[in-house]
Design an enzyme around this catalytic site. Structure first.
Site, PDB file in Angstrom:
ATOM      1  N   LYS A  53       0.836  -1.204   0.000  1.00  0.00           N
ATOM      2  CA  LYS A  53       0.000   0.000   0.000  1.00  0.00           C
ATOM      3  C   LYS A  53       0.876   1.260   0.000  1.00  0.00           C
ATOM      4  CE  LYS A  53      -3.650  -2.639   2.193  1.00  0.00           C
ATOM      5  NZ  LYS A  53      -4.378  -3.020   3.414  1.00  0.00           N
ATOM      6  N   GLN A  97      -4.295  -1.661   9.730  1.00  0.00           N
ATOM      7  CA  GLN A  97      -4.193  -2.993   9.135  1.00  0.00           C
ATOM      8  C   GLN A  97      -4.712  -4.056  10.102  1.00  0.00           C
ATOM      9  OE1 GLN A  97      -3.185  -3.628   5.891  1.00  0.00           O
ATOM     10  NE2 GLN A  97      -3.881  -5.702   6.302  1.00  0.00           N
ATOM     11  N   ASP A 120     -10.836   2.624   4.373  1.00  0.00           N
ATOM     12  CA  ASP A 120     -11.205   1.208   4.242  1.00  0.00           C
ATOM     13  C   ASP A 120     -12.725   1.040   4.192  1.00  0.00           C
ATOM     14  OD1 ASP A 120      -9.018  -0.443   3.925  1.00  0.00           O
ATOM     15  OD2 ASP A 120      -8.511  -0.440   6.061  1.00  0.00           O
TER      16      ASP A 120
END
Ligand code: NAP
Length: 313
Positions: A53, A97, A120
């Site tokens: 990412k 994460q 997200d």
């Protein structure tokens, strides 16, 4: 006849080319979007994902920063970090994460992320907006699949779609996006009975269960579109040989490395389906592309900027 391959790598490159235009336009307005990633502990898979990412940010010219609290971090300490990232105006996107260590209350952390920076799309406010048909920041994997379907011109309105899996990050948002695109959607899970009978009625099957090669040709109506979200690492030789009996390249790759990446869809399905995503190279690349897209979108919306590229959407 072999199915048409729906290549996530090709769609990712298209998305990146468009994002680059938009990032340049934002740059001309003095805005450089910034993604803050939080990587707790040293889980190797999580490290790999976060590094990809960060590398994607660098490739596109987005700013990124990496925060790496130790595996022993407490919920309160992590909440403090998220609060600080929420407060800093120059941070546009916050990515925590998953998975988090067992002592951390993951829901409290995800709920603490400012919905305007929730790239997200996991915050209940963003989930609610999606349910209401007013999406803001949408979970990256299902949003990426919608881009793939749109750009390959797979018709959805009026079709029967079956989503295998009901997780908050893939199955549920996928089903909602397909519903809003006017598909008739069935969601299946581990308690669903007679799964092959249900999936055989579908024009579109999205498999997101985390079960290696579970979807075999008898699950699929000839000509249907099959989207394989699964990413399963198979290390058992007998299993690899069973799955890739007719794919010598993949079997050789397994013999060299002692492991192989397998989707939820058996490779023989490609002989029945009309169109199918490969693993790797299908859904995987789109997840990161949509994370980049969400970061740019969050920056644009937070800072009230309009660009020519955004106006076209
Ligand atoms: P998850 O949270 O474990 O959810 C799995 C879902 O599949 C659950 O709803 C479960 O049902 C259902 N399921 C499991 N076994 C089943 C069976 N035998 N028959 C029918 N349904 C079954 O997984 P996830 O996070 O959604 O991820 C799913 C897969 O996608 C994993 O392989 C993951 O690695 C992959 N993934 C890939 C990407 C990408 O970028 N390509 C992104 C995210 C996830 P219950 O609810 O009844 O337990």
């Amino acid at each position: 006849m072999a199915a048409r391959l729906l290549l996530g790598t090709v769609i990712r490159d298209q998305i990146y080319a468009e994002l680059q235009e938009e990032i340049a336009a934002l740059g001309a307005a003095g805005i450089q979007p910034c993604l803050a990633a939080v990587l707790v502990g040293d889980n190797p898979a999580s490290k790999l994902y976060v590094n990809s990412k960060i590398a994607a940010c660098a490739r596109l010219g987005l700013r990124s920063e990496l925060h790496t609290p130790p595996a022993s971090v407490s919920t309160e300490e992590l909440l403090d970090l998220v609060t600080e990232l929420n407060r800093r105006d120059e941070v546009d996107g916050i990515l925590v994460q998953l998975p988090l260590p067992p002592q951390v209350e993951a829901k409290r952390i995800l709920d603490a992320v400012d919905p305007a920076k929730d790239v997200d799309g996991f915050h209940p406010i963003n989930v609610g907006r999606l349910v209401a048909g007013r999406p803001h920041l949408v979970a990256c994997t299902p949003a990426g699949i919608m881009e793939l379907l749109r750009r390959y011109e797979i018709p959805l309105a009026g079709t029967q779609a079956v989503v295998l899996g009901r997780s908050d990050i893939v199955g549920k948002p996928m089903a909602l996006l397909l519903l809003h695109a006017h598909a008739t959607v069935t969601i299946c899970h581990s308690r669903t009975r007679q799964l092959p009978e249900v999936t055989r009625r579908a024009d579109l099957v999205v498999a997101a269960m985390g079960r290696a090669a579970l979807v075999t040709p008898d699950y699929i109506r000839p000509g249907a579109t099959v989207i394989d979200v699964g990413q399963n690492v198979v290390t058992d030789a007998a299993e690899a040989e069973r799955i890739f009996a007719r794919v010598p390249d993949r079997l050789n790759a397994f013999r060299e490395k002692g492991q192989v990446l397998v989707g939820d869809v058996h490779p023989d399905v490609a002989e029945v389906a009309g169109a199918i995503t490969p693993v790797p190279g299908g859904v995987g690349p789109l997840t990161i592309a949509l994370l980049m897209s969400n970061t740019v979108r969050a920056a644009r919306l937070r800072r009230g900027a309009t660009t020519a590229a955004s106006a076209r959407r």
